[in-house]
Design an enzyme around this catalytic site. Structure first.
Site, PDB file in Angstrom:
ATOM      1  N   HIS A 203      -9.018  14.245   2.084  1.00  0.00           N
ATOM      2  CA  HIS A 203      -8.432  15.364   1.340  1.00  0.00           C
ATOM      3  C   HIS A 203      -8.720  16.644   2.124  1.00  0.00           C
ATOM      4  O   HIS A 203      -9.894  16.989   2.338  1.00  0.00           O
ATOM      5  CB  HIS A 203      -9.070  15.493  -0.043  1.00  0.00           C
TER       6      HIS A 203
ATOM      7  N   CYS B 299       0.739   3.151   3.378  1.00  0.00           N
ATOM      8  CA  CYS B 299       1.461   2.434   4.447  1.00  0.00           C
ATOM      9  C   CYS B 299       2.956   2.633   4.276  1.00  0.00           C
ATOM     10  O   CYS B 299       3.678   2.805   5.268  1.00  0.00           O
ATOM     11  CB  CYS B 299       1.123   0.953   4.446  1.00  0.00           C
TER      12      CYS B 299
ATOM     13  N   HIS C 188      -3.719   0.691   8.641  1.00  0.00           N
ATOM     14  CA  HIS C 188      -4.344   0.509   7.332  1.00  0.00           C
ATOM     15  C   HIS C 188      -5.829   0.192   7.456  1.00  0.00           C
ATOM     16  O   HIS C 188      -6.212  -0.834   8.009  1.00  0.00           O
ATOM     17  CB  HIS C 188      -3.640  -0.619   6.564  1.00  0.00           C
TER      18      HIS C 188
ATOM     19  N   CYS D 204       0.857  -1.192   0.000  1.00  0.00           N
ATOM     20  CA  CYS D 204       0.000   0.000   0.000  1.00  0.00           C
ATOM     21  C   CYS D 204       0.891   1.239   0.000  1.00  0.00           C
ATOM     22  O   CYS D 204       1.769   1.379   0.859  1.00  0.00           O
ATOM     23  CB  CYS D 204      -0.877  -0.026   1.250  1.00  0.00           C
TER      24      CYS D 204
ATOM     25  N   HIS E  49      -6.289   3.122   0.883  1.00  0.00           N
ATOM     26  CA  HIS E  49      -5.949   3.340   2.297  1.00  0.00           C
ATOM     27  C   HIS E  49      -6.696   4.629   2.617  1.00  0.00           C
ATOM     28  O   HIS E  49      -6.418   5.673   1.982  1.00  0.00           O
ATOM     29  CB  HIS E  49      -4.432   3.487   2.460  1.00  0.00           C
TER      30      HIS E  49
ATOM     31  N   HIS F 159      -8.139   8.024   3.212  1.00  0.00           N
ATOM     32  CA  HIS F 159      -7.467   9.322   3.298  1.00  0.00           C
ATOM     33  C   HIS F 159      -8.492  10.432   3.169  1.00  0.00           C
ATOM     34  O   HIS F 159      -9.437  10.340   2.396  1.00  0.00           O
ATOM     35  CB  HIS F 159      -6.377   9.467   2.234  1.00  0.00           C
TER      36      HIS F 159
ATOM     37  N   ASN G 269     -13.096  10.249  -0.804  1.00  0.00           N
ATOM     38  CA  ASN G 269     -13.624   9.492  -1.936  1.00  0.00           C
ATOM     39  C   ASN G 269     -13.763   8.040  -1.500  1.00  0.00           C
ATOM     40  O   ASN G 269     -12.829   7.460  -0.935  1.00  0.00           O
ATOM     41  CB  ASN G 269     -12.687   9.614  -3.141  1.00  0.00           C
TER      42      ASN G 269
ATOM     43  N   ASP H 179      -0.375  16.269  -0.937  1.00  0.00           N
ATOM     44  CA  ASP H 179      -0.754  15.478  -2.112  1.00  0.00           C
ATOM     45  C   ASP H 179       0.269  15.759  -3.229  1.00  0.00           C
ATOM     46  O   ASP H 179       0.631  16.901  -3.460  1.00  0.00           O
ATOM     47  CB  ASP H 179      -2.168  15.873  -2.558  1.00  0.00           C
TER      48      ASP H 179
ATOM     49  N   GLY I 165     -14.680   7.635  -6.761  1.00  0.00           N
ATOM     50  CA  GLY I 165     -13.431   8.272  -7.171  1.00  0.00           C
ATOM     51  C   GLY I 165     -12.224   7.892  -6.337  1.00  0.00           C
ATOM     52  O   GLY I 165     -11.191   8.559  -6.403  1.00  0.00           O
TER      53      GLY I 165
HETATM   54  P1  5GP Z   1      -8.285   9.377  -4.204  1.00  0.00           P
HETATM   55  O1  5GP Z   1      -8.715   9.547  -5.619  1.00  0.00           O
HETATM   56  O2  5GP Z   1      -7.922   7.938  -3.876  1.00  0.00           O
HETATM   57  O3  5GP Z   1      -9.245   9.966  -3.222  1.00  0.00           O
HETATM   58  O4  5GP Z   1      -7.002  10.267  -4.048  1.00  0.00           O
HETATM   59  C1  5GP Z   1      -5.701   9.789  -4.069  1.00  0.00           C
HETATM   60  C2  5GP Z   1      -4.823  11.004  -3.939  1.00  0.00           C
HETATM   61  O5  5GP Z   1      -3.540  10.574  -3.553  1.00  0.00           O
HETATM   62  C3  5GP Z   1      -4.674  11.792  -5.245  1.00  0.00           C
HETATM   63  O6  5GP Z   1      -5.038  13.148  -5.007  1.00  0.00           O
HETATM   64  C4  5GP Z   1      -3.199  11.619  -5.602  1.00  0.00           C
HETATM   65  O7  5GP Z   1      -2.667  12.792  -6.164  1.00  0.00           O
HETATM   66  C5  5GP Z   1      -2.564  11.284  -4.270  1.00  0.00           C
HETATM   67  N1  5GP Z   1      -1.429  10.378  -4.317  1.00  0.00           N
HETATM   68  C6  5GP Z   1      -1.383   9.171  -4.951  1.00  0.00           C
HETATM   69  N2  5GP Z   1      -0.205   8.567  -4.723  1.00  0.00           N
HETATM   70  C7  5GP Z   1       0.497   9.400  -3.906  1.00  0.00           C
HETATM   71  C8  5GP Z   1       1.793   9.302  -3.313  1.00  0.00           C
HETATM   72  O8  5GP Z   1       2.534   8.332  -3.492  1.00  0.00           O
HETATM   73  N3  5GP Z   1       2.200  10.345  -2.541  1.00  0.00           N
HETATM   74  C9  5GP Z   1       1.392  11.424  -2.328  1.00  0.00           C
HETATM   75  N4  5GP Z   1       1.885  12.405  -1.545  1.00  0.00           N
HETATM   76  N5  5GP Z   1       0.163  11.553  -2.864  1.00  0.00           N
HETATM   77  C10 5GP Z   1      -0.281  10.541  -3.641  1.00  0.00           C
HETATM   78 ZN    ZN Z   2      -2.172   1.206   3.813  1.00  0.00          ZN
END
Ligand code: 5GP
Ligand code: ZN
Length: 113
Positions: free
Chosen positions: A102, A7, A46, A4, A98, A100, A87, A30, A93
């Site tokens: 925003h 993680c 996780h 992940c 994992h 998160h 999301n 991000d 989306g």
């Molecule tokens: P989701 O669409 O799953 O809600 O958002 C995933 C978010 O994680 C996206 O805004 C993407 O830019 C961000 N993201 C994906 N991989 C990484 C990463 O390895 N490091 C960081 N800092 N952000 C990530």
């Molecule tokens: Zn994780």
């Protein structure tokens, strides 16, 4: 070990620009910011998705909201306000499985994400 990306950030196996940390929560910028301020707030433990949330996760998720408030205060948005969004699942989306939050701020119309 779960493969992940978040993680790996929690375990410091991948780099991230860390904004906040406590015993339960980590927050980092991000990599593809969609607002002037765009921070991801994650539980260190996780949890794949809100789609899989259990009653046992309630305290952990609550701590993510408290972290959001601390980040808002620290970044000067304590009164101006900010957006906290999640999301959930394929049609919600969610790209990274994992949980998160925003945290986005610094734009007049916070709902444009
Ligand atoms: P989701 O669409 O799953 O809600 O958002 C995933 C978010 O994680 C996206 O805004 C993407 O830019 C961000 N993201 C994906 N991989 C990484 C990463 O390895 N490091 C960081 N800092 N952000 C990530
Ligand atoms: Zn994780």
């Amino acid at each position: 070990m779960i493969d992940c990306p978040f993680c790996r950030i929690v375990l410091r196996q991948s780099p991230a620009d860390i904004e906040y940390e406590d015993d339960v929560v980590l927050a980092f910028k991000d990599i593809y910011p969609k607002a002037p301020v765009h921070v991801l707030i994650v539980p260190k433990r996780h949890i794949a998705s809100i789609l899989e949330l259990q009653l046992d996760d309630v305290e952990t998720i609550g701590r993510c909201f408290v972290a959001a408030r601390a980040i808002g205060q620290a970044k000067g948005f304590g009164e101006r306000g900010y957006r906290v969004s999640i999301n959930c699942g394929p049609e919600g989306g969610q790209a990274v499985y994992h949980v998160h939050f925003h945290f986005t701020a610094g734009r007049r119309r916070a709902t444009e994400i």
